[in-house]
Write a protein that holds these residues in place. Structure first.
Motif, PDB file in Angstrom:
ATOM      1  N   SER A   1       6.369  -2.613  -6.750  1.00  0.00           N
ATOM      2  CA  SER A   1       6.237  -3.459  -7.943  1.00  0.00           C
ATOM      3  C   SER A   1       5.635  -4.805  -7.594  1.00  0.00           C
ATOM      4  O   SER A   1       4.772  -5.326  -8.319  1.00  0.00           O
ATOM      5  N   SER A   2       6.073  -5.378  -6.479  1.00  0.00           N
ATOM      6  CA  SER A   2       5.527  -6.665  -6.039  1.00  0.00           C
ATOM      7  C   SER A   2       4.061  -6.536  -5.662  1.00  0.00           C
ATOM      8  O   SER A   2       3.249  -7.420  -5.944  1.00  0.00           O
ATOM      9  N   ALA A   3       3.697  -5.412  -5.029  1.00  0.00           N
ATOM     10  CA  ALA A   3       2.298  -5.180  -4.676  1.00  0.00           C
ATOM     11  C   ALA A   3       1.437  -5.065  -5.921  1.00  0.00           C
ATOM     12  O   ALA A   3       0.334  -5.630  -5.991  1.00  0.00           O
ATOM     13  N   ALA A   4       1.918  -4.335  -6.933  1.00  0.00           N
ATOM     14  CA  ALA A   4       1.174  -4.195  -8.186  1.00  0.00           C
ATOM     15  C   ALA A   4       1.014  -5.536  -8.874  1.00  0.00           C
ATOM     16  O   ALA A   4      -0.058  -5.850  -9.432  1.00  0.00           O
ATOM     17  N   ASN A   5       2.053  -6.361  -8.832  1.00  0.00           N
ATOM     18  CA  ASN A   5       1.981  -7.684  -9.451  1.00  0.00           C
ATOM     19  C   ASN A   5       0.995  -8.578  -8.727  1.00  0.00           C
ATOM     20  O   ASN A   5       0.213  -9.314  -9.358  1.00  0.00           O
TER      21      ASN A   5
ATOM     22  N   ILE B   1      -1.256   5.403  -8.671  1.00  0.00           N
ATOM     23  CA  ILE B   1      -0.905   5.181  -7.264  1.00  0.00           C
ATOM     24  C   ILE B   1      -2.168   5.016  -6.422  1.00  0.00           C
ATOM     25  O   ILE B   1      -2.233   4.171  -5.520  1.00  0.00           O
ATOM     26  N   ALA B   2      -3.197   5.841  -6.713  1.00  0.00           N
ATOM     27  CA  ALA B   2      -4.449   5.755  -5.957  1.00  0.00           C
ATOM     28  C   ALA B   2      -5.104   4.391  -6.138  1.00  0.00           C
ATOM     29  O   ALA B   2      -5.567   3.776  -5.166  1.00  0.00           O
ATOM     30  N   ILE B   3      -5.154   3.907  -7.376  1.00  0.00           N
ATOM     31  CA  ILE B   3      -5.754   2.590  -7.643  1.00  0.00           C
ATOM     32  C   ILE B   3      -4.976   1.497  -6.918  1.00  0.00           C
ATOM     33  O   ILE B   3      -5.558   0.601  -6.285  1.00  0.00           O
TER      34      ILE B   3
END
Length: 439
Positions: A265-269, A157-159
């Motif tokens: 999820s979209s942000a991580a992608n 989450i921090a990354i």
């Protein structure tokens, strides 16, 4: 009390609180609040962190779990209140929501429209089979996975959040209509959805037991240590809430999202590609799994204590099956159903928690508790019916003159008035003998 023990019990409390709601609601709040992000997230933190810490402290003060809070009103109410709390954090909302967040973040982002129709059913079948199996002997498995998983999840989450804050350069959008007026109070109400305040009534006894195992017996030391552990958990949760809310606010221009899980999820992608989205999804899914195992075990243990004729195994099976059925309604449907129920439960829980701190000043008078809860219930019932979409114009016209009514906190002043009236009745009819009042 050893500071190291307090620190690790604080981390344990953080792990107990850190579940599905802690991830999905702050980013969605950020997306909707936009330029009103800071007052909105501050209100969210008050109910999402401040009240849970007070709740845990109240249990430490009463020293007998969630039932002790309700017993101040009446033993029958104590049982009824505890059952509602465990149903809410368990098979009605908490466990199914955890399963859905796991699905939304680990499975749904990789599905196409042709593979999606039955995917939730298949996933929840496997998910709850594992939950039931591990809940039969949860202690070692949940502890080991939790101790390993919580730090990994926090690092992930921090990354994600640090990268999102640095790399997402989209300007904050104007607040949606929902947060256009009184964003602090709207955030305050949204904090109900984490369910952490009512969950803390159940988790508080775990903290008390942990301190007792380390030799803490004196009440003042117990209270001080509980508050310190709560602050450690609160700092961790605050960092998660604020950072994910900022990411949500910056993702508002990227697309349209139906919930916070989809948004993260979209942000991580966008930041790390499909690999980052997959890693975050798997970690969150495992975290939700351990939370659901813990909640299933806690609920089964509670019902075994109050109705021991049925075995723990049968309770665990019934809770798992019911949670499975509710989970297949879908995340958005669960949230839409839980919001009105929590709008009714939360004011009552908040009043009981605050009153427990002043218990000795009115000698635990049940009339004081009863008056405060009666007046609170009228307003919480209105809030719940309104959230369900029931037309209550006649009730609104009756109650709307009360201060803070327009921001969903109309119950505050009436709760105080009800307590004062109960105290006055107690004084007038001379019921000042604690033995008489306990009858």
């Amino acid at each position: 009390m050893n500071k190291k023990d307090i620190f690790f019990i604080g981390l344990m409390l953080f792990a107990l609180f850190f579940g599905a709601g802690n991830l999905i609601f702050p980013p969605f709040l950020g997306m909707e609040a936009g330029e009103s992000l800071w007052p909105a997230i501050l209100g969210f933190i008050v109910t999402g962190i401040g009240l849970p810490i007070l709740s845990v402290t109240a249990v430490a003060l009463m020293d007998n779990g969630v039932r002790s809070i309700g017993d101040n009103v009446h033993p029958i109410f104590g049982i009824f209140f505890a059952v509602i709390i465990y149903f809410a954090i368990g098979p009605f909302f908490g466990i199914p929501r955890g399963a859905n967040v796991a699905y939304e973040m680990a499975i749904a982002p990789f599905l196409t429209s042709t593979t999606q129709p039955y995917s939730l059913f298949i996933f929840t079948t496997l998910f709850f089979a594992i939950v039931f199996w591990l809940s039969l002997n949860p202690s070692r498995m949940v502890d080991r996975i939790g101790q390993l998983l919580t730090p990994i999840l926090l690092v992930a989450i921090a990354i994600l959040c640090v990268s999102g804050i640095l790399q997402l350069n989209h300007p904050l959008q104007p607040a949606t209509e929902k947060y256009a007026n009184a964003p602090f109070f709207k955030g305050f109400m949204e904090g109900y959805l984490t369910m952490d305040t009512i969950a803390a009534l159940a988790f508080g006894i775990v903290v008390v037991s942990a301190f007792k195992l380390r030799g803490v017996q004196e009440k003042t030391v117990m209270l001080r240590s509980t508050v310190q552990a709560g602050l450690i958990a609160g700092i961790g949760l605050s960092l998660v809430y604020i950072s994910t809310a900022i990411v949500g606010a910056k993702m508002a221009t990227v697309g349209t999202f139906t919930n916070g899980g989809d948004l993260l999820s979209s942000a991580a992608n966008q930041l790390f590609g499909s690999g980052g989205k997959l890693l975050l999804g798997v970690i969150v899914a495992l975290a939700c799994l351990t939370t659901c195992i813990g909640l299933t075990a806690a609920c089964a243990q509670f019902f075994t204590e109050i109705m021991p004729k049925i075995s723990y195994r049968i309770y665990a099976l019934m809770i798992t099956i019911f949670s499975f059925l509710v989970a297949n309604l879908g995340l958005n449907q669960i949230i839409s159903i839980s919001a009105p129920v929590l709008a009714m439960i939360y004011p009552l829980a908040i009043v009981l928690i605050f009153m427990s701190f002043f218990h000795r000043f009115y000698m635990g008078s049940r009339k004081v508790y009863g008056g405060a809860l009666l007046f609170t219930a009228l307003f919480s019932l209105y809030d719940g019916l309104t959230a369900f979409g029931v037309q209550t114009d006649w009730l609104q016209s009756t109650l709307s003159w009360v201060p803070f009514f327009s921001v969903g906190l109309g119950w505050v002043i009436p709760a105080l008035m009800g307590g004062v009236i109960g105290w006055g009745i107690d004084r007038i009819i001379g019921l000042t003998d604690p033995q008489y009042r306990s009858l």
